[in-house]
Write a protein that holds these residues in place. Structure first.
Motif, PDB file in Angstrom:
ATOM      1  N   VAL A  98       0.844  -1.185   0.000  1.00 21.62           N
ATOM      2  CA  VAL A  98       0.000   0.000   0.000  1.00 21.62           C
ATOM      3  C   VAL A  98       0.882   1.238   0.000  1.00 21.62           C
ATOM      4  N   LEU A  99       0.605   2.137  -0.919  1.00 20.61           N
ATOM      5  CA  LEU A  99       1.290   3.421  -0.993  1.00 20.61           C
ATOM      6  C   LEU A  99       0.257   4.508  -0.743  1.00 20.61           C
ATOM      7  N   ALA A 100       0.369   5.168   0.391  1.00 20.88           N
ATOM      8  CA  ALA A 100      -0.585   6.208   0.779  1.00 20.88           C
ATOM      9  C   ALA A 100       0.119   7.553   0.841  1.00 20.88           C
ATOM     10  N   PRO A 101      -0.575   8.610   0.456  1.00 20.73           N
ATOM     11  CA  PRO A 101       0.029   9.946   0.587  1.00 20.73           C
ATOM     12  C   PRO A 101       0.218  10.297   2.054  1.00 20.73           C
ATOM     13  N   PRO A 102       1.128  11.202   2.350  1.00 20.83           N
ATOM     14  CA  PRO A 102       1.360  11.561   3.760  1.00 20.83           C
ATOM     15  C   PRO A 102       0.141  12.216   4.366  1.00 20.83           C
ATOM     16  N   ASP A 103      -0.019  12.011   5.662  1.00 20.04           N
ATOM     17  CA  ASP A 103      -1.139  12.607   6.374  1.00 20.04           C
ATOM     18  C   ASP A 103      -1.008  14.136   6.358  1.00 20.04           C
ATOM     19  N   PRO A 104      -2.079  14.866   6.010  1.00 21.72           N
ATOM     20  CA  PRO A 104      -1.965  16.337   5.974  1.00 21.72           C
ATOM     21  C   PRO A 104      -1.513  16.936   7.296  1.00 21.72           C
ATOM     22  N   ALA A 105      -1.946  16.346   8.404  1.00 24.81           N
ATOM     23  CA  ALA A 105      -1.559  16.903   9.703  1.00 24.81           C
ATOM     24  C   ALA A 105      -0.056  16.764   9.936  1.00 24.81           C
ATOM     25  N   SER A 106       0.482  15.573   9.655  1.00 27.34           N
ATOM     26  CA  SER A 106       1.919  15.382   9.839  1.00 27.34           C
ATOM     27  C   SER A 106       2.721  16.188   8.832  1.00 27.34           C
ATOM     28  N   LEU A 107       2.186  16.297   7.604  1.00 24.06           N
ATOM     29  CA  LEU A 107       2.875  17.102   6.595  1.00 24.06           C
ATOM     30  C   LEU A 107       2.896  18.567   7.006  1.00 24.06           C
ATOM     31  N   ARG A 108       1.760  19.045   7.504  1.00 19.52           N
ATOM     32  CA  ARG A 108       1.710  20.431   7.961  1.00 19.52           C
ATOM     33  C   ARG A 108       2.643  20.647   9.151  1.00 19.52           C
ATOM     34  N   GLY A 109       2.694  19.655  10.060  1.00 16.56           N
ATOM     35  CA  GLY A 109       3.584  19.768  11.200  1.00 16.56           C
ATOM     36  C   GLY A 109       5.044  19.806  10.773  1.00 16.56           C
ATOM     37  N   GLY A 110       5.395  18.985   9.769  1.00 21.64           N
ATOM     38  CA  GLY A 110       6.769  19.011   9.278  1.00 21.64           C
ATOM     39  C   GLY A 110       7.144  20.340   8.644  1.00 21.64           C
ATOM     40  N   VAL A 111       6.199  20.901   7.870  1.00 14.21           N
ATOM     41  CA  VAL A 111       6.462  22.199   7.243  1.00 14.21           C
ATOM     42  C   VAL A 111       6.601  23.281   8.309  1.00 14.21           C
ATOM     43  N   GLU A 112       5.719  23.264   9.303  1.00 10.52           N
ATOM     44  CA  GLU A 112       5.807  24.256  10.371  1.00 10.52           C
ATOM     45  C   GLU A 112       7.119  24.123  11.145  1.00 10.52           C
TER      46      GLU A 112
END
Length: 253
Positions: A109-123
């Motif tokens: 399974v290849l899933a896109p990154p979770d928006p919350a974790s992606l947003r946290g990484g960007v922040e």
């Protein structure tokens, strides 16, 4: 299972029945997705990924069992699942079990990154960048305060000699220049925090946002500026305190 109409030699605009699709048996057409059918190559994006919305316009949707039995298409090897925003991680855990309950461990399974974790990484990256910029600004400010204070000491040699001759001790001279450098840093922190607050409020008002301000950071900026001024003024203050009264009066103007 989605089969490209171009791959099976099907023209979606041929008529209400598909004749040569399933061994010559006529099958009713449930509906045509779009009349302006595009070639299959047009459904491939620049990064090599499939544009699902455009691919559906040139595709025939069949149960995978029907495709396997009557078209010898074989079992599906890839499944593309569209999910709502934020549900990708949940579907990624549940889809293998739903597709193959007895062999879900063999599915990848290849899933896109979770928006919350992606947003946290960007922040986190942005905050780290601002921390580095803040440290650079503090260093530049400290060098500036130290330079200005040192120039002030050299320009006020006569005043230092006069005060020493009137009974002022070394600590009094050092305290005088430390107070001046701390005052410069304090006012610099006040001006900087005020400018930052005004900028946040103005940008928020222009874009219709609600400004969110951390008062502890705004209050800590002057304190940080005063501390930087204190550290930056140590060397000039010590140099002024070490001057001898006779030499300063002789060289002072």
């Amino acid at each position: 299972m989605i089969h490209s109409a171009e791959q099976v030699g099907l023209d979606l605009r041929a008529g209400p029945f598909l004749a040569d699709l399933l061994d010559g048996a006529e099958e009713p057409v449930s509906g045509v997705v779009a009349d302006d059918v595009e070639p299959a190559e047009a459904c491939i994006l620049g990064n090599g990924r499939l544009d699902l919305d455009r691919a559906l316009d040139t595709s025939v949707v069949l149960p995978y069992t029907t495709a396997a039995d009557r078209l010898a298409a074989g079992a599906p090897t890839k499944v593309l699942i569209r999910t709502d925003l934020g549900a990708a991680s949940l579907i990624a855990r549940q889809a293998p079990i739903a597709l193959s309950p007895n062999g879900h461990d063999s599915l990848q399974v290849l899933a896109p990154p979770d928006p919350a974790s992606l947003r946290g990484g960007v922040e986190h990256d942005i905050n780290g960048l601002f921390v580095v910029l803040g440290l650079v600004s503090l260093v530049v400010g400290a060098i500036g305060i130290a330079d200005v204070t040192l120039v002030t000491v050299l320009e006020r040699v006569g005043e230092i000699g006069l005060r020493r001759s009137l009974g002022a001790r070394r600590r009094h001279i050092a305290a005088q220049f430390l107070v001046e450098s701390v005052t410069v840093g304090l006012f610099g922190g006040l001006l900087g925090s005020s400018a930052g607050i005004i900028a946040v409020v103005v940008v928020s008002a222009v874009n219709g946002w609600t400004p969110v301000l951390d008062l502890s950071l705004a209050a800590g900026a002057p304190v940080t500026g005063a501390l930087v001024g204190l550290l930056a003024g140590l060397y000039p203050a010590m140099r002024a305190a070490r001057m001898e009264p006779v030499e300063t009066l002789r060289s002072g103007t």
